[in-house]
Design a protein around this motif. Structure first.
Motif, PDB file in Angstrom:
ATOM      1  N   LEU A   1      11.907  -3.047  -0.303  1.00  0.00           N
ATOM      2  CA  LEU A   1      11.331  -3.887   0.865  1.00  0.00           C
ATOM      3  C   LEU A   1      10.241  -4.879   0.542  1.00  0.00           C
ATOM      4  CD1 LEU A   1       7.873  -2.250  -0.205  1.00  0.00           C
ATOM      5  CD2 LEU A   1       9.288  -0.206   0.549  1.00  0.00           C
ATOM      6  N   VAL A   2       9.396  -5.177   1.331  1.00  0.00           N
ATOM      7  CA  VAL A   2       8.231  -5.801   1.087  1.00  0.00           C
ATOM      8  C   VAL A   2       7.257  -5.959   1.326  1.00  0.00           C
ATOM      9  CG1 VAL A   2       7.720  -8.412   1.538  1.00  0.00           C
ATOM     10  CG2 VAL A   2       9.972  -7.870   0.497  1.00  0.00           C
ATOM     11  N   ALA A   3       5.872  -5.178   1.476  1.00  0.00           N
ATOM     12  CA  ALA A   3       4.837  -4.761   1.841  1.00  0.00           C
ATOM     13  C   ALA A   3       2.875  -5.295   1.008  1.00  0.00           C
ATOM     14  CB  ALA A   3       5.295  -3.204   1.577  1.00  0.00           C
ATOM     15  N   GLU A   4       2.079  -5.326   1.936  1.00  0.00           N
ATOM     16  CA  GLU A   4       0.640  -5.823   1.318  1.00  0.00           C
ATOM     17  C   GLU A   4       0.842  -4.669   0.376  1.00  0.00           C
ATOM     18  OE1 GLU A   4      -3.140  -6.219   3.576  1.00  0.00           O
ATOM     19  OE2 GLU A   4      -1.820  -6.214   4.860  1.00  0.00           O
ATOM     20  N   LEU A   5      -0.517  -5.343  -0.780  1.00  0.00           N
ATOM     21  CA  LEU A   5      -0.670  -4.295  -1.856  1.00  0.00           C
ATOM     22  C   LEU A   5      -2.197  -4.306  -0.700  1.00  0.00           C
ATOM     23  CD1 LEU A   5      -0.627  -2.940  -4.611  1.00  0.00           C
ATOM     24  CD2 LEU A   5      -1.424  -5.262  -4.833  1.00  0.00           C
ATOM     25  N   VAL A   6      -2.745  -2.581  -0.965  1.00  0.00           N
ATOM     26  CA  VAL A   6      -3.816  -2.535  -1.144  1.00  0.00           C
ATOM     27  C   VAL A   6      -4.468  -1.766  -2.286  1.00  0.00           C
ATOM     28  CG1 VAL A   6      -5.529  -1.344   0.808  1.00  0.00           C
ATOM     29  CG2 VAL A   6      -3.943  -2.140   1.630  1.00  0.00           C
ATOM     30  N   ASP A   7      -5.662  -2.233  -2.038  1.00  0.00           N
ATOM     31  CA  ASP A   7      -6.542  -0.985  -3.320  1.00  0.00           C
ATOM     32  C   ASP A   7      -6.629   0.332  -3.012  1.00  0.00           C
ATOM     33  OD1 ASP A   7      -7.689  -0.655  -5.850  1.00  0.00           O
ATOM     34  OD2 ASP A   7      -9.838  -2.151  -5.484  1.00  0.00           O
ATOM     35  N   VAL A   8      -7.525   0.867  -3.464  1.00  0.00           N
ATOM     36  CA  VAL A   8      -7.860   2.293  -2.707  1.00  0.00           C
ATOM     37  C   VAL A   8      -8.858   3.103  -4.443  1.00  0.00           C
ATOM     38  CG1 VAL A   8      -6.041   2.628  -1.499  1.00  0.00           C
ATOM     39  CG2 VAL A   8      -5.529   3.354  -3.069  1.00  0.00           C
ATOM     40  N   GLY A   9      -9.163   1.586  -5.051  1.00  0.00           N
ATOM     41  CA  GLY A   9      -9.195   2.469  -6.445  1.00  0.00           C
ATOM     42  C   GLY A   9      -8.678   3.070  -7.299  1.00  0.00           C
ATOM     43  N   ASN A  10      -9.572   4.821  -7.240  1.00  0.00           N
ATOM     44  CA  ASN A  10      -8.448   5.520  -8.577  1.00  0.00           C
ATOM     45  C   ASN A  10      -7.339   5.552  -7.963  1.00  0.00           C
ATOM     46  OD1 ASN A  10      -9.967   5.663 -10.700  1.00  0.00           O
ATOM     47  ND2 ASN A  10     -11.736   6.981 -10.018  1.00  0.00           N
ATOM     48  N   GLY A  11      -7.223   6.051  -5.963  1.00  0.00           N
ATOM     49  CA  GLY A  11      -7.091   6.688  -4.658  1.00  0.00           C
ATOM     50  C   GLY A  11      -5.963   8.312  -5.035  1.00  0.00           C
ATOM     51  N   THR A  12      -7.308   9.110  -5.468  1.00  0.00           N
ATOM     52  CA  THR A  12      -7.212  10.894  -6.218  1.00  0.00           C
ATOM     53  C   THR A  12      -8.113  11.497  -5.216  1.00  0.00           C
ATOM     54  OG1 THR A  12      -8.817  10.205  -7.402  1.00  0.00           O
ATOM     55  CG2 THR A  12      -6.729  10.073  -8.342  1.00  0.00           C
ATOM     56  N   SER A  13      -8.908  10.537  -4.001  1.00  0.00           N
ATOM     57  CA  SER A  13      -9.509  11.066  -3.056  1.00  0.00           C
ATOM     58  C   SER A  13      -9.405  10.084  -1.738  1.00  0.00           C
ATOM     59  CB  SER A  13     -11.213  11.392  -3.398  1.00  0.00           C
ATOM     60  OG  SER A  13     -11.698  10.364  -3.485  1.00  0.00           O
ATOM     61  N   GLU A  14      -9.724  11.640  -1.204  1.00  0.00           N
ATOM     62  CA  GLU A  14      -9.883  10.850   1.008  1.00  0.00           C
ATOM     63  C   GLU A  14     -11.009   9.672   1.214  1.00  0.00           C
ATOM     64  OE1 GLU A  14      -9.351  13.262   4.197  1.00  0.00           O
ATOM     65  OE2 GLU A  14      -7.925  14.749   2.801  1.00  0.00           O
ATOM     66  N   ALA A  15     -11.660   9.839   0.122  1.00  0.00           N
ATOM     67  CA  ALA A  15     -13.147   9.201  -0.076  1.00  0.00           C
ATOM     68  C   ALA A  15     -12.498   7.244   0.255  1.00  0.00           C
ATOM     69  CB  ALA A  15     -14.247   8.886  -0.861  1.00  0.00           C
ATOM     70  N   ASP A  16     -11.456   7.179  -0.819  1.00  0.00           N
ATOM     71  CA  ASP A  16     -10.521   6.221  -1.569  1.00  0.00           C
ATOM     72  C   ASP A  16     -10.083   5.535  -0.586  1.00  0.00           C
ATOM     73  OD1 ASP A  16     -11.594   6.420  -4.628  1.00  0.00           O
ATOM     74  OD2 ASP A  16      -9.547   7.704  -5.189  1.00  0.00           O
ATOM     75  N   TYR A  17      -9.789   6.130   0.435  1.00  0.00           N
ATOM     76  CA  TYR A  17      -8.934   5.186   1.368  1.00  0.00           C
ATOM     77  C   TYR A  17      -9.916   5.310   2.457  1.00  0.00           C
ATOM     78  CZ  TYR A  17      -5.225   7.316  -1.242  1.00  0.00           C
ATOM     79  OH  TYR A  17      -4.326   7.284  -2.486  1.00  0.00           O
ATOM     80  N   ALA A  18     -10.924   5.526   2.443  1.00  0.00           N
ATOM     81  CA  ALA A  18     -12.116   5.110   3.619  1.00  0.00           C
ATOM     82  C   ALA A  18     -11.758   3.900   4.166  1.00  0.00           C
ATOM     83  CB  ALA A  18     -13.379   5.953   3.439  1.00  0.00           C
ATOM     84  N   GLY A  19     -11.951   3.185   5.825  1.00  0.00           N
ATOM     85  CA  GLY A  19     -11.840   2.198   6.047  1.00  0.00           C
ATOM     86  C   GLY A  19     -11.183   1.748   5.657  1.00  0.00           C
ATOM     87  N   LYS A  20      -9.473   2.151   5.169  1.00  0.00           N
ATOM     88  CA  LYS A  20      -8.581   1.200   5.027  1.00  0.00           C
ATOM     89  C   LYS A  20      -7.319   2.024   5.215  1.00  0.00           C
ATOM     90  CE  LYS A  20     -10.476   0.494  -0.021  1.00  0.00           C
ATOM     91  NZ  LYS A  20     -10.237   0.738  -1.047  1.00  0.00           N
ATOM     92  N   ASP A  21      -6.335   0.726   6.092  1.00  0.00           N
ATOM     93  CA  ASP A  21      -5.160   1.212   6.809  1.00  0.00           C
ATOM     94  C   ASP A  21      -4.056   0.866   5.733  1.00  0.00           C
ATOM     95  OD1 ASP A  21      -3.002   1.015   8.430  1.00  0.00           O
ATOM     96  OD2 ASP A  21      -2.357  -0.103   8.957  1.00  0.00           O
ATOM     97  N   VAL A  22      -3.543   1.631   5.017  1.00  0.00           N
ATOM     98  CA  VAL A  22      -2.338   1.222   3.746  1.00  0.00           C
ATOM     99  C   VAL A  22      -0.701   2.572   4.537  1.00  0.00           C
ATOM    100  CG1 VAL A  22      -4.035   2.447   2.497  1.00  0.00           C
ATOM    101  CG2 VAL A  22      -2.780   4.206   3.303  1.00  0.00           C
ATOM    102  N   ARG A  23      -1.100   2.566   5.669  1.00  0.00           N
ATOM    103  CA  ARG A  23       0.325   2.997   6.251  1.00  0.00           C
ATOM    104  C   ARG A  23       1.211   1.747   5.833  1.00  0.00           C
ATOM    105  NH1 ARG A  23       1.792   7.497   8.650  1.00  0.00           N
ATOM    106  NH2 ARG A  23      -0.146   8.038   8.783  1.00  0.00           N
ATOM    107  N   GLY A  24       2.810   1.973   5.555  1.00  0.00           N
ATOM    108  CA  GLY A  24       3.584   0.992   5.576  1.00  0.00           C
ATOM    109  C   GLY A  24       3.211  -0.074   3.995  1.00  0.00           C
ATOM    110  N   LYS A  25       2.448   0.400   3.617  1.00  0.00           N
ATOM    111  CA  LYS A  25       2.033  -0.448   2.617  1.00  0.00           C
ATOM    112  C   LYS A  25       1.408  -0.136   0.796  1.00  0.00           C
ATOM    113  CE  LYS A  25      -1.586  -2.616   5.616  1.00  0.00           C
ATOM    114  NZ  LYS A  25      -2.772  -2.835   6.271  1.00  0.00           N
ATOM    115  N   ILE A  26       2.010  -1.290  -0.104  1.00  0.00           N
ATOM    116  CA  ILE A  26       1.486  -0.949  -1.157  1.00  0.00           C
ATOM    117  C   ILE A  26       0.182  -0.394  -1.649  1.00  0.00           C
ATOM    118  CG2 ILE A  26       2.400  -0.881  -3.783  1.00  0.00           C
ATOM    119  CD1 ILE A  26       4.511  -2.733  -2.569  1.00  0.00           C
TER     120      ILE A  26
END
Length: 363
Positions: free
Chosen positions: A133-158
């Protein structure tokens, strides 16, 4: 020499607990670092994940060497693993093999290689699954808490994560719909972990997750560079090409012995152990321990065969298992072997230099 002399003391000594000058000189004269280094180079050529083709090849190499050195009872013990079988309280993990893992950055009609399993096996996290696959990269910090994903659309992305992939897997993939991960986590955060920003550390995904995926490992320097580019508003697209996956297999444990001489004591065993599994090359962790006990075996067997030292009263057993889980399987599936063992000398990461810092002290 010291590595060999201490175990020999424990095995051969009566009272007092010390080697004779003659035995010490014999061991010092026989032990051979060049042989150990050649064996290390052999083991280190394989990507030795549990239940993998590479692990099996490394096990076969140890078997060949053990037989060539004249050890007895040389065999590979095989215990099935399928993610469901338990050994004691430990659920078995399936085997894992990887044939390809390539990550490239796509832009301006070109693709620049970011990570390659073929060039550096640790670039692909253990237990990654196949993807193209080819996908956009999104930074989610640690990625280990729901707060890391707040306001970020990561569906279908790396997602870019600063922690081990397994720690972010269920949230990133299962909860928020990402399709893969790139991690720049160190696999330990003490001692010298941050000294080398260009070093790629090994990573792993969950063995039993309901959300299988892939993950690539980058150095801390490369990961932080991506983080800075994303923070500046740059769009980054990555191409992931992976052929890998878990599968039913076996924990394979190589074992061999130097039989004891005393009829009343030979059923008691002194065990030398290590762990044969690790990412390629894993020269220190833990090919060093594997070839360390192999050289112990070769040295003692050669001296016994040549009449330079007497055969020990108790049997010496040498064991090359997958780390922790292989030992657990062995002790639970073969209680007859467990009952025989009276003491264990375990060698893990005995090849590090003073700069590591890793120093082996022998009293």
């Amino acid at each position: 020499m010291l590595v060999l002399s201490a175990p020999a003391t424990a095995v051969f000594a009566q009272t007092p607990a010390s080697l004779s000058d003659a035995d010490t000189a014999a061991i010092a004269g026989e032990v051979n670092g060049d042989i150990a280094k050649r064996n290390l180079e052999g083991v280190g050529q394989f990507h030795r994940q549990r239940g993998s083709r590479g692990y099996h090849s490394a096990a076969e190499l140890v078997v060949e060497r053990a037989r060539a050195y004249g050890l007895a009872d040389v065999e590979i013990l095989r215990f099935p693993v399928d993610g469901k079988i338990f050994y004691g309280t430990q659920r078995s993990r399936m085997g894992w093999d990887a044939d390809k893992g390539e990550l490239g950055e796509v832009g301006d009609g070109r693709e620049a290689v970011v990570a390659s399993f073929a060039a550096m096996a640790v670039a692909l996290a253990q237990d990654s699954e196949s993807a193209e696959l080819v996908a956009e990269l999104v930074d989610v910090g640690n990625g280990t808490s729901e707060a890391d994903y707040a306001g970020k659309d990561v569906r279908g992305k790396i997602v870019l994560v600063a922690r081990q992939p397994e720690a972010a897997q269920d949230l990133a993939i299962g909860r928020f719909g990402a399709v893969g991960m790139v991690s720049y986590a160190p696999n330990q955060t003490t001692a010298w972990s941050g000294d080398n920003q260009a070093q790629v550390r090994w990573g792993h995904l969950q063995s039993y997750s309901a959300h299988p995926t892939f993950a690539f490992m980058l150095s801390q320097g490369a990961g932080k560079a991506y983080k800075a580019r994303l923070a500046a508003g740059e769009a980054i697209r990555l191409h992931a090409s992976v052929r890998a996956g878990q599968h039913p297999g076996h924990y394979e444990i190589v074992t061999a012995t130097i039989p004891g001489a005393d009829p009343a004591l030979k059923d008691q065993e002194i065990a030398f152990s290590c762990h044969l599994d690790h990412q390629k090359p894993g020269a220190n962790d833990n090919a060093s321990g594997c070839v360390g006990i192999l050289e112990v075996a070769r040295t003692l067997q050669a001296l016994i065969d040549g009449g330079a030292i007497t055969r020990p009263a108790r049997t010496i057993r040498f064991i090359w298992p997958p780390e922790i889980e292989g030992t657990t399987a062995l002790l639970n599936a073969r209680p007859d072997l467990a009952r025989r063992i009276r003491a264990v000398i375990h060698m893990d990461m005995v090849g590090g230099g003073p700069q590591t810092p890793a120093v082996l002290h022998v009293p």
